[in-house]
Scaffold this active site. Sequence first.
Site, PDB file in Angstrom:
ATOM      1  N   HIS A 149       0.819  -1.211   0.000  1.00  0.00           N
ATOM      2  CA  HIS A 149       0.000   0.000   0.000  1.00  0.00           C
ATOM      3  C   HIS A 149       0.854   1.263   0.000  1.00  0.00           C
ATOM      4  O   HIS A 149       1.601   1.509   0.947  1.00  0.00           O
ATOM      5  CB  HIS A 149      -0.877  -0.034   1.250  1.00  0.00           C
ATOM      6  CG  HIS A 149      -1.868   1.069   1.361  1.00  0.00           C
ATOM      7  ND1 HIS A 149      -2.028   1.801   2.519  1.00  0.00           N
ATOM      8  CD2 HIS A 149      -2.768   1.560   0.472  1.00  0.00           C
ATOM      9  CE1 HIS A 149      -2.986   2.681   2.350  1.00  0.00           C
ATOM     10  NE2 HIS A 149      -3.453   2.566   1.115  1.00  0.00           N
ATOM     11  N   ARG A 150       0.780   2.034  -1.085  1.00  0.00           N
ATOM     12  CA  ARG A 150       1.637   3.209  -1.283  1.00  0.00           C
ATOM     13  C   ARG A 150       3.109   2.820  -1.209  1.00  0.00           C
ATOM     14  O   ARG A 150       3.952   3.587  -0.750  1.00  0.00           O
ATOM     15  CB  ARG A 150       1.309   4.308  -0.263  1.00  0.00           C
ATOM     16  CG  ARG A 150      -0.166   4.682  -0.200  1.00  0.00           C
ATOM     17  CD  ARG A 150      -0.458   5.733   0.857  1.00  0.00           C
ATOM     18  NE  ARG A 150      -1.845   5.606   1.303  1.00  0.00           N
ATOM     19  CZ  ARG A 150      -2.361   6.185   2.380  1.00  0.00           C
ATOM     20  NH1 ARG A 150      -1.596   6.954   3.136  1.00  0.00           N
ATOM     21  NH2 ARG A 150      -3.615   6.008   2.701  1.00  0.00           N
ATOM     22  N   ASP A 195      -1.378   6.625  -5.389  1.00  0.00           N
ATOM     23  CA  ASP A 195      -2.449   7.617  -5.477  1.00  0.00           C
ATOM     24  C   ASP A 195      -1.998   8.751  -6.387  1.00  0.00           C
ATOM     25  O   ASP A 195      -0.834   9.161  -6.350  1.00  0.00           O
ATOM     26  CB  ASP A 195      -2.758   8.192  -4.090  1.00  0.00           C
ATOM     27  CG  ASP A 195      -3.029   7.113  -3.056  1.00  0.00           C
ATOM     28  OD1 ASP A 195      -4.144   6.579  -3.061  1.00  0.00           O
ATOM     29  OD2 ASP A 195      -2.127   6.819  -2.251  1.00  0.00           O
ATOM     30  N   HIS A 219      -1.206  11.039  -1.721  1.00  0.00           N
ATOM     31  CA  HIS A 219      -2.470  10.536  -1.189  1.00  0.00           C
ATOM     32  C   HIS A 219      -3.408  11.665  -0.769  1.00  0.00           C
ATOM     33  O   HIS A 219      -4.536  11.766  -1.236  1.00  0.00           O
ATOM     34  CB  HIS A 219      -2.226   9.608   0.003  1.00  0.00           C
ATOM     35  CG  HIS A 219      -3.491   9.147   0.645  1.00  0.00           C
ATOM     36  ND1 HIS A 219      -4.118   9.852   1.648  1.00  0.00           N
ATOM     37  CD2 HIS A 219      -4.267   8.061   0.408  1.00  0.00           C
ATOM     38  CE1 HIS A 219      -5.227   9.220   2.008  1.00  0.00           C
ATOM     39  NE2 HIS A 219      -5.344   8.132   1.267  1.00  0.00           N
TER      40      HIS A 219
END
Length: 306
Positions: free
Chosen positions: A56-57, A85, A98
Amino acid sequence: MYARVAAATTAALLGAGALALPSASAHAADQKSAQTATRTPAQTSASHDSPLVVAHRGASAYAPENTFAAIDKAADMGFRWVENDVQRTKDGELVIMHDDTLKRTTNVEELFPDRAPWKVADFTAAEIAKLDAGSWFSPKYAGQRVPTLKQYMNRVSRNHQKLVFEFKKPELYPGIEKQGLDILRKTGWLDRHHVKSKLVIQSFSANSVKEVHRLRPDIKTGFLGKPAVADLPEYAKFSDQINSTHGSISREYVAAIHALKGPHRKPLEIFTWTVNDAAAAKRVAEFGVDGIITNTPDVVRKAIAD
């Protein structure tokens, strides 16, 4: 991804034709072979490819999110899938960020003290390029920058990684879907090889997901949220995945997703998020989810391999 689920999506978002796309099993098999090629002996001792583990990221528990350091860390740990993102600057550049403000993950307050609330959309790409996006996380990462989308895609390619790509708050950036797809095309990410097994585009906005599907119906898409079971057939017309928070799902909800076919006539999938501990990883794996998005991919990998 935000913990809240976008609520303003309705049955008015229907439409889209069905086109052939490679199967989820081919997608998973490609992930397995790629991960196996880069793992250490310790990492290959147990299978963790079902469900897929998505950093995630980047490996954001260990390096500053949405930076080169984070995706490089994921690669070093043996993870091929990363999530990111995308937002737009004042002068129209797409950047990896994000929040819609630069405050949390950069030193923007220090460099531009009079520019509150420090929205991404209020700064040029050149201004954002000056920001330190690593020191907030650790002095070790001082000097990490906010990548442009083009820079980021080139780095993901260099790392031989695959991508869950999120349009963040697209309602703030009209036309961002076409712009993002243009950059993906120019960086080589919309050829058949990448579209077949290396890319998912997702959003909390059903309108955004539908627009991506309209522009490029061959691309695998994901809706971030938890529609009611009765509404799932509507989403299945333009989204290949229903990607819900791990605390909101059940075995029955996952089964309801899998019982339907998406726009490419393959079973709907679910990548659940953000799972950062072993107990939650084991629980959602037992539900039969297709992917787990996590800040701690090593923790999840070990949990579902045990």
